[in-house]
Design a protein around this motif. Structure first.
Motif, PDB file in Angstrom:
ATOM      1  N   ALA A 294       0.812  -1.230   0.000  1.00  0.00           N
ATOM      2  CA  ALA A 294       0.000   0.000   0.000  1.00  0.00           C
ATOM      3  C   ALA A 294       0.836   1.267   0.000  1.00  0.00           C
ATOM      4  O   ALA A 294       0.371   2.305  -0.464  1.00  0.00           O
ATOM      5  N   ALA A 295       2.051   1.236   0.502  1.00  0.00           N
ATOM      6  CA  ALA A 295       2.921   2.415   0.517  1.00  0.00           C
ATOM      7  C   ALA A 295       4.354   1.933   0.726  1.00  0.00           C
ATOM      8  O   ALA A 295       4.577   0.834   1.244  1.00  0.00           O
ATOM      9  N   PRO A 296       5.336   2.748   0.321  1.00  0.00           N
ATOM     10  CA  PRO A 296       6.733   2.339   0.501  1.00  0.00           C
ATOM     11  C   PRO A 296       7.091   2.160   1.974  1.00  0.00           C
ATOM     12  O   PRO A 296       6.616   2.895   2.842  1.00  0.00           O
ATOM     13  N   LEU A 297       7.928   1.182   2.229  1.00  0.00           N
ATOM     14  CA  LEU A 297       8.391   0.904   3.582  1.00  0.00           C
ATOM     15  C   LEU A 297       9.904   1.003   3.617  1.00  0.00           C
ATOM     16  O   LEU A 297      10.588   0.384   2.796  1.00  0.00           O
ATOM     17  N   GLY A 298      10.425   1.796   4.544  1.00  0.00           N
ATOM     18  CA  GLY A 298      11.869   1.931   4.667  1.00  0.00           C
ATOM     19  C   GLY A 298      12.531   0.599   4.992  1.00  0.00           C
ATOM     20  O   GLY A 298      12.029  -0.173   5.808  1.00  0.00           O
ATOM     21  N   GLY A 299      13.648   0.327   4.343  1.00  0.00           N
ATOM     22  CA  GLY A 299      14.348  -0.929   4.552  1.00  0.00           C
ATOM     23  C   GLY A 299      14.759  -1.146   5.990  1.00  0.00           C
ATOM     24  O   GLY A 299      14.769  -2.279   6.480  1.00  0.00           O
ATOM     25  N   VAL A 418      -1.036   8.429   1.946  1.00  0.00           N
ATOM     26  CA  VAL A 418      -1.161   8.445   3.408  1.00  0.00           C
ATOM     27  C   VAL A 418      -1.626   7.062   3.864  1.00  0.00           C
ATOM     28  O   VAL A 418      -2.754   6.661   3.601  1.00  0.00           O
ATOM     29  N   SER A 419      -0.737   6.323   4.506  1.00  0.00           N
ATOM     30  CA  SER A 419      -1.065   4.965   4.992  1.00  0.00           C
ATOM     31  C   SER A 419      -1.685   4.108   3.897  1.00  0.00           C
ATOM     32  O   SER A 419      -2.600   3.317   4.141  1.00  0.00           O
ATOM     33  N   GLY A 420      -1.188   4.266   2.681  1.00  0.00           N
ATOM     34  CA  GLY A 420      -1.678   3.465   1.567  1.00  0.00           C
ATOM     35  C   GLY A 420      -2.824   4.076   0.796  1.00  0.00           C
ATOM     36  O   GLY A 420      -3.172   3.602  -0.282  1.00  0.00           O
ATOM     37  N   PHE A 421      -3.453   5.134   1.326  1.00  0.00           N
ATOM     38  CA  PHE A 421      -4.565   5.788   0.643  1.00  0.00           C
ATOM     39  C   PHE A 421      -4.048   6.956  -0.191  1.00  0.00           C
ATOM     40  O   PHE A 421      -3.248   7.756   0.273  1.00  0.00           O
ATOM     41  N   SER A 450       4.708   7.671  10.770  1.00  0.00           N
ATOM     42  CA  SER A 450       3.675   6.652  10.935  1.00  0.00           C
ATOM     43  C   SER A 450       2.867   6.397   9.673  1.00  0.00           C
ATOM     44  O   SER A 450       2.451   5.267   9.416  1.00  0.00           O
ATOM     45  N   ALA A 451       2.634   7.427   8.855  1.00  0.00           N
ATOM     46  CA  ALA A 451       1.758   7.285   7.693  1.00  0.00           C
ATOM     47  C   ALA A 451       2.502   7.295   6.365  1.00  0.00           C
ATOM     48  O   ALA A 451       1.894   7.104   5.322  1.00  0.00           O
ATOM     49  N   GLY A 452       3.809   7.504   6.387  1.00  0.00           N
ATOM     50  CA  GLY A 452       4.569   7.618   5.148  1.00  0.00           C
ATOM     51  C   GLY A 452       4.617   9.052   4.675  1.00  0.00           C
ATOM     52  O   GLY A 452       5.693   9.626   4.480  1.00  0.00           O
ATOM     53  N   GLU A 453       3.426   9.637   4.491  1.00  0.00           N
ATOM     54  CA  GLU A 453       3.298  11.043   4.124  1.00  0.00           C
ATOM     55  C   GLU A 453       2.056  11.623   4.788  1.00  0.00           C
ATOM     56  O   GLU A 453       1.125  10.894   5.136  1.00  0.00           O
ATOM     57  N   GLU A 477     -13.523  19.575   8.398  1.00  0.00           N
ATOM     58  CA  GLU A 477     -14.975  19.533   8.298  1.00  0.00           C
ATOM     59  C   GLU A 477     -15.442  18.868   7.008  1.00  0.00           C
ATOM     60  O   GLU A 477     -16.576  18.385   6.927  1.00  0.00           O
ATOM     61  N   HIS A 478     -14.581  18.836   5.999  1.00  0.00           N
ATOM     62  CA  HIS A 478     -15.004  18.395   4.675  1.00  0.00           C
ATOM     63  C   HIS A 478     -14.283  17.160   4.166  1.00  0.00           C
ATOM     64  O   HIS A 478     -14.621  16.666   3.083  1.00  0.00           O
ATOM     65  N   LEU A 479     -13.306  16.659   4.911  1.00  0.00           N
ATOM     66  CA  LEU A 479     -12.446  15.599   4.396  1.00  0.00           C
ATOM     67  C   LEU A 479     -12.354  14.419   5.353  1.00  0.00           C
ATOM     68  O   LEU A 479     -12.425  14.583   6.568  1.00  0.00           O
ATOM     69  N   ALA A 480     -12.177  13.228   4.789  1.00  0.00           N
ATOM     70  CA  ALA A 480     -11.914  12.036   5.601  1.00  0.00           C
ATOM     71  C   ALA A 480     -10.628  12.239   6.390  1.00  0.00           C
ATOM     72  O   ALA A 480      -9.749  13.019   5.995  1.00  0.00           O
ATOM     73  N   HIS A 481     -10.482  11.495   7.487  1.00  0.00           N
ATOM     74  CA  HIS A 481      -9.372  11.746   8.415  1.00  0.00           C
ATOM     75  C   HIS A 481      -8.004  11.631   7.756  1.00  0.00           C
ATOM     76  O   HIS A 481      -7.100  12.406   8.051  1.00  0.00           O
ATOM     77  N   TYR A 482      -7.847  10.672   6.809  1.00  0.00           N
ATOM     78  CA  TYR A 482      -6.527  10.484   6.222  1.00  0.00           C
ATOM     79  C   TYR A 482      -6.160  11.584   5.226  1.00  0.00           C
ATOM     80  O   TYR A 482      -4.992  11.716   4.839  1.00  0.00           O
ATOM     81  N   LYS A 483      -7.140  12.376   4.805  1.00  0.00           N
ATOM     82  CA  LYS A 483      -6.884  13.466   3.867  1.00  0.00           C
ATOM     83  C   LYS A 483      -6.595  14.793   4.571  1.00  0.00           C
ATOM     84  O   LYS A 483      -6.273  15.783   3.922  1.00  0.00           O
ATOM     85  N   ARG A 484      -6.730  14.817   5.873  1.00  0.00           N
ATOM     86  CA  ARG A 484      -6.690  16.094   6.571  1.00  0.00           C
ATOM     87  C   ARG A 484      -5.289  16.703   6.609  1.00  0.00           C
ATOM     88  O   ARG A 484      -4.284  15.999   6.627  1.00  0.00           O
ATOM     89  N   ILE A 485      -5.267  18.020   6.638  1.00  0.00           N
ATOM     90  CA  ILE A 485      -4.023  18.774   6.624  1.00  0.00           C
ATOM     91  C   ILE A 485      -3.287  18.577   7.956  1.00  0.00           C
ATOM     92  O   ILE A 485      -3.864  18.719   9.035  1.00  0.00           O
TER      93      ILE A 485
END
Length: 519
Positions: A294-299, A418-421, A450-453, A477-485
């Motif tokens: 789902a997302a890059p993982l550091g070696g 963000v965490s694969g999303f 924790s989330a990669g980005e 108020e307008h975005l899912a939690h993983y999209k938040r600034i």
């Protein structure tokens, strides 16, 4: 043209639906538990699950739902997720899977865009569902995890004996949504054949057997959990213990109780397994193999997990548009930092994104039977992503070693992962610009342990009293939690090209300079 082919034998392209493939595994599991609800321990056998799927499909057909119709599912992982998903698929309908952390606006967009007529959800999301269906084509909402009128049980009808006829290669069985580099998320059209082939490409090489059980916290609405856990495992007669959300303590407890041989995770969980002190309190000695995707993982994190747990820790690679798996590392063949060789029956190229010519390091292109049919109602976006001869441009930069192992090095696309999303900066910028005190905005991804980005916003404000907290709250108020600034920087102007395109590379460079100087 330099093509990297799989070291494994091609898979047979089988003429059966994804639910017929699933039934093969359920028959092997008959009277044994195949889906177990992690929090409660309630179990469903292979025979019970098949019976519920057939009854669900029969009920849908009795309501006139079949080929050309769309059923939406917005729910956490639970055993009956498979009932609803495969009941719709067996009835010949299309399933669109919604992230249950969506805001009303986000859920409504997907319901409208997909053309959904029915929404299957759970009581915890009843209020969100009631608001989201307003102004959409949804005419019925069905509740899982309850009884009585309006429940999934009440939907059941006479069991459907056979798969409703579909074009396995072209008819769309699932429509997950994936963000592009501009605009709102787009529906990714995946056929029965796409899913069945990718299950076969993945399950045999990883070595899933009828004796296996795994703990499934990866969400079934996301293509990773959908294919690798729900469909790969169940179609091989292996069991899945479902978790509605990730909780480290519960995850470790379930691993200790059920003793999975293999685990499938994302980088934030790898970080917890590498560093959290709680891990030492549980017996994970049954685990032999962990695959992170789902997302890059550091070696260094992968090596730390391997050392701490005494397991083989590897990586895989894919994307929603590839159903999703295109590269993965089989047990016993780990190359540190690599996502492994090309999957069976697939091909890969490395292309200079500027010239379209072969390159030692460049954009990863993939071709194979798991590639999507296209983006829903977006022929322009489809043409930009898939070439006429079937190569999908992944937007990721990479290189191959001499043995054919792929290393992902960067991204061509502007997406934030963000965490694969996948998170499209343009979507976040559009939300920010609805604030009356924000005159311009740009968003980039910045590193996060924790989330990669995480998204970082550069904001031009008309009110000098506008604070970082206010900007973050407005977006939330307008975005899912993983999209938040996660961070905000106030700037005099957003750097742009002569054509008005945001120059994100300059913003990334600024962040890099600030990190280097400690600013």
């Amino acid at each position: 043209m330099k093509i990297y082919r799989s070291p494994f034998a091609d898979v047979t392209v089988r003429d059966l639906s994804i639910t017929e493939a699933l039934f093969e595994g359920l028959a092997r599991r008959g009277d044994a538990p195949i889906l177990i609800d992690g929090p409660s321990g309630a179990a469903m056998t292979g025979a019970q699950l098949e019976g519920r799927i057939r009854a669900c499909a029969g009920g849908l057909r009795a309501r006139g739902i079949g080929p050309g119709d769309v059923v939406a599912i917005m729910a956490p992982n639970m055993p009956d997720y498979a009932t609803a998903f495969h009941g719709a698929a067996f009835a010949g309908a299309t399933v669109t899977t919604l992230n249950p952390t969506y805001t009303t606006e986000e859920a409504a967009h997907q319901l409208r865009d997909s053309g959904a007529q029915m929404l299957v959800t759970v009581p915890a999301f009843a209020d969100l569902a009631a608001e989201a269906v307003q102004g959409t084509g949804v005419t019925e909402t069905v509740m899982m995890g309850t009884t009585g009128p309006g429940s999934l049980e009440a939907l059941f009808g006479p069991p459907l004996a056979a798969q409703v006829a579909v074009d396995l290669a072209r008819d769309i069985v699932v429509l997950p949504y994936s963000s592009g580099t501009t605009g709102l998320p787009k529906g990714v059209m995946l056929s029965h054949r796409n899913l069945v082939v990718n299950v076969d490409q993945t399950a045999e090489i990883i070595g899933i057997t009828v004796q296996d059980v795994t703990v499934g916290f990866l969400p079934f609405f996301h293509i990773y959990g959908m294919t690798v856990l729900m469909n790969c495992y169940l179609s091989r007669g292996a069991a899945v213990v479902t978790m509605p959300r990730f909780d480290l303590e519960q995850f470790l407890s379930l691993c200790q109780t059920h003793r999975p041989r293999q685990l499938y995770i994302a980088p934030p969980v790898a970080l917890a397994l590498a560093k959290h002190p709680m891990v030492d309190d549980y017996d994970l000695s049954g685990v032999e193999f962990i695959l992170s995707g789902a997302a890059p993982l550091g070696g260094d994190v992968a090596e730390a997990v391997g050392r701490r747990l005494g397991v083989e820790m590897v990586q895989g690679y894919g994307m929603t548009e590839m159903s999703p798996v295109s590269h993965f590392t089989p047990p016993g063949q780990n190359v540190p930092g690599s996502v492994g060789p090309t999957a069976p029956s697939a091909e890969s190229r490395i292309v200079d994104p500027e010239t379209g010519e072969d390159a030692a390091e460049g954009e990863v292109w993939v071709r194979g039977p798991q590639i999507m049919q296209g983006y829903l109602n977006r022929p322009d976006a489809t043409a930009e992503t898939v070439t006429r001869d079937g190569w999908l441009k992944t937007g990721d930069l990479g290189r191959f070693d001499e043995a054919g192992n792929l290393f992902i090095t960067d991204r061509v696309k502007e997406l934030i992962k963000v965490s694969g999303f996948q998170v499209a900066p343009a979507e976040l910028e559009a939300v920010l610009l609805t604030h009356p005190a924000i005159t311009d905005a740009a968003v980039i991804g910045v590193p996060d342990d924790s989330a990669g980005e995480r998204p970082m916003a550069f904001v031009v404000r008309s009110d000098p009293d506008l604070s970082e907290g206010a900007v973050i709250a407005h977006a939330a108020e307008h975005l899912a939690h993983y999209k938040r600034i996660a961070r905000v920087a106030f700037v005099e102007a957003v750097p742009k090209s002569a054509s008005g395109k945001i120059l994100r590379r300059l913003l990334r460079a600024k962040v890099g300079e600030d990190m280097a100087t400690g600013a």
